[in-house]
Design a protein around this motif. Structure first.
Motif, PDB file in Angstrom:
ATOM      1  N   ALA A   1       8.838  -2.858  -3.289  1.00 29.67           N
ATOM      2  CA  ALA A   1       7.836  -3.237  -4.695  1.00 29.67           C
ATOM      3  C   ALA A   1       6.636  -4.026  -4.527  1.00 29.67           C
ATOM      4  CB  ALA A   1       8.609  -3.058  -6.180  1.00 29.67           C
ATOM      5  N   THR A   2       5.663  -3.748  -4.703  1.00 27.86           N
ATOM      6  CA  THR A   2       4.293  -4.978  -4.920  1.00 27.86           C
ATOM      7  C   THR A   2       3.950  -5.395  -5.703  1.00 27.86           C
ATOM      8  OG1 THR A   2       2.999  -3.155  -4.570  1.00 27.86           O
ATOM      9  CG2 THR A   2       3.704  -3.402  -3.388  1.00 27.86           C
ATOM     10  N   GLY A   3       4.643  -5.577  -7.325  1.00 28.41           N
ATOM     11  CA  GLY A   3       5.078  -6.301  -8.702  1.00 28.41           C
ATOM     12  C   GLY A   3       4.024  -7.282  -8.603  1.00 28.41           C
ATOM     13  N   GLY A   4       2.842  -7.766  -8.821  1.00 33.80           N
ATOM     14  CA  GLY A   4       2.473  -8.479  -8.713  1.00 33.80           C
ATOM     15  C   GLY A   4       1.822  -9.497  -8.021  1.00 33.80           C
ATOM     16  N   THR A   5       1.721  -8.626  -6.517  1.00 34.65           N
ATOM     17  CA  THR A   5       1.030  -8.841  -5.463  1.00 34.65           C
ATOM     18  C   THR A   5       0.094  -7.832  -4.882  1.00 34.65           C
ATOM     19  OG1 THR A   5       2.795  -8.660  -4.195  1.00 34.65           O
ATOM     20  CG2 THR A   5       3.132 -10.511  -4.861  1.00 34.65           C
ATOM     21  N   PRO A   6      -0.947  -8.576  -4.147  1.00 28.73           N
ATOM     22  CA  PRO A   6      -1.172  -7.901  -3.239  1.00 28.73           C
ATOM     23  C   PRO A   6      -0.848  -6.758  -2.017  1.00 28.73           C
ATOM     24  CG  PRO A   6      -2.446  -9.851  -3.704  1.00 28.73           C
ATOM     25  CD  PRO A   6      -1.067  -9.331  -3.983  1.00 28.73           C
ATOM     26  N   SER A   7      -0.694  -5.616  -1.997  1.00 30.36           N
ATOM     27  CA  SER A   7      -0.502  -4.595  -1.006  1.00 30.36           C
ATOM     28  C   SER A   7      -0.545  -5.106  -0.064  1.00 30.36           C
ATOM     29  CB  SER A   7      -0.090  -3.448  -0.841  1.00 30.36           C
ATOM     30  OG  SER A   7      -0.344  -3.101  -2.671  1.00 30.36           O
ATOM     31  N   SER A   8       0.091  -4.680   1.284  1.00 33.25           N
ATOM     32  CA  SER A   8       0.068  -5.038   2.642  1.00 33.25           C
ATOM     33  C   SER A   8      -1.298  -4.529   3.191  1.00 33.25           C
ATOM     34  CB  SER A   8       1.090  -4.658   3.561  1.00 33.25           C
ATOM     35  OG  SER A   8       1.276  -3.560   3.294  1.00 33.25           O
ATOM     36  N   PHE A   9      -1.754  -3.591   2.692  1.00 35.21           N
ATOM     37  CA  PHE A   9      -3.054  -3.081   3.175  1.00 35.21           C
ATOM     38  C   PHE A   9      -3.869  -2.890   2.335  1.00 35.21           C
ATOM     39  CE2 PHE A   9      -0.593  -0.023  -0.007  1.00 35.21           C
ATOM     40  CZ  PHE A   9      -1.134   0.190  -0.856  1.00 35.21           C
ATOM     41  N   SER A  10      -3.901  -4.235   1.425  1.00 37.67           N
ATOM     42  CA  SER A  10      -5.303  -4.847   0.562  1.00 37.67           C
ATOM     43  C   SER A  10      -5.838  -5.538   1.552  1.00 37.67           C
ATOM     44  CB  SER A  10      -4.564  -5.788  -0.766  1.00 37.67           C
ATOM     45  OG  SER A  10      -3.799  -4.794  -1.338  1.00 37.67           O
ATOM     46  N   SER A  11      -7.382  -5.622   1.137  1.00 40.49           N
ATOM     47  CA  SER A  11      -8.348  -6.846   1.537  1.00 40.49           C
ATOM     48  C   SER A  11      -8.467  -7.689   0.799  1.00 40.49           C
ATOM     49  CB  SER A  11      -9.562  -5.636   1.861  1.00 40.49           C
ATOM     50  OG  SER A  11      -9.816  -4.703   2.187  1.00 40.49           O
ATOM     51  N   LEU A  12      -7.993  -8.690   1.602  1.00 44.44           N
ATOM     52  CA  LEU A  12      -8.257 -10.331   0.643  1.00 44.44           C
ATOM     53  C   LEU A  12      -9.105 -10.954   1.921  1.00 44.44           C
ATOM     54  CD1 LEU A  12      -4.259 -10.200   0.154  1.00 44.44           C
ATOM     55  CD2 LEU A  12      -5.328 -10.109  -1.588  1.00 44.44           C
ATOM     56  N   GLY A  13      -9.436 -11.711   1.332  1.00 39.99           N
ATOM     57  CA  GLY A  13     -10.254 -13.600   1.910  1.00 39.99           C
ATOM     58  C   GLY A  13     -11.628 -13.004   1.060  1.00 39.99           C
TER      59      GLY A  13
END
Length: 76
Positions: A1-13
């Motif tokens: 589950a990814t509750g409260g955190t960005p998913s691994s496929f999200s663009s970050l930075g």
């Protein structure tokens, strides 16, 4: 589950023009929702519900949330 955190496929930075990513976010990881009959058939399932991840799951939530916010906050 990814509750409260960005998913691994999200663009970050940072972007090339030094803007932060993401500018907007919504649920998109492991969302239990209705699916089309085509999707159910592709997953070899007769169920009308599935747990999926990705933009296609986040977009309806974010669009609906934005509409509710616009409805609640009327300009004076």
């Amino acid at each position: 589950a990814t509750g409260g955190t960005p998913s691994s496929f999200s663009s970050l930075g940072l972007t090339g023009d030094l803007l932060f990513k993401p500018q907007i976010s919504g649920i998109g990881g492991y969302v239990y929702s209705t699916v089309s009959s085509f999707t159910a058939q592709q997953q070899q399932s007769s169920a009308a519900y599935a747990t999926l991840s990705g933009t296609s799951m986040a977009t309806p939530y974010v669009a609906g949330k934005q509409k509710i916010d616009n409805f609640k906050i009327k300009p004076l």
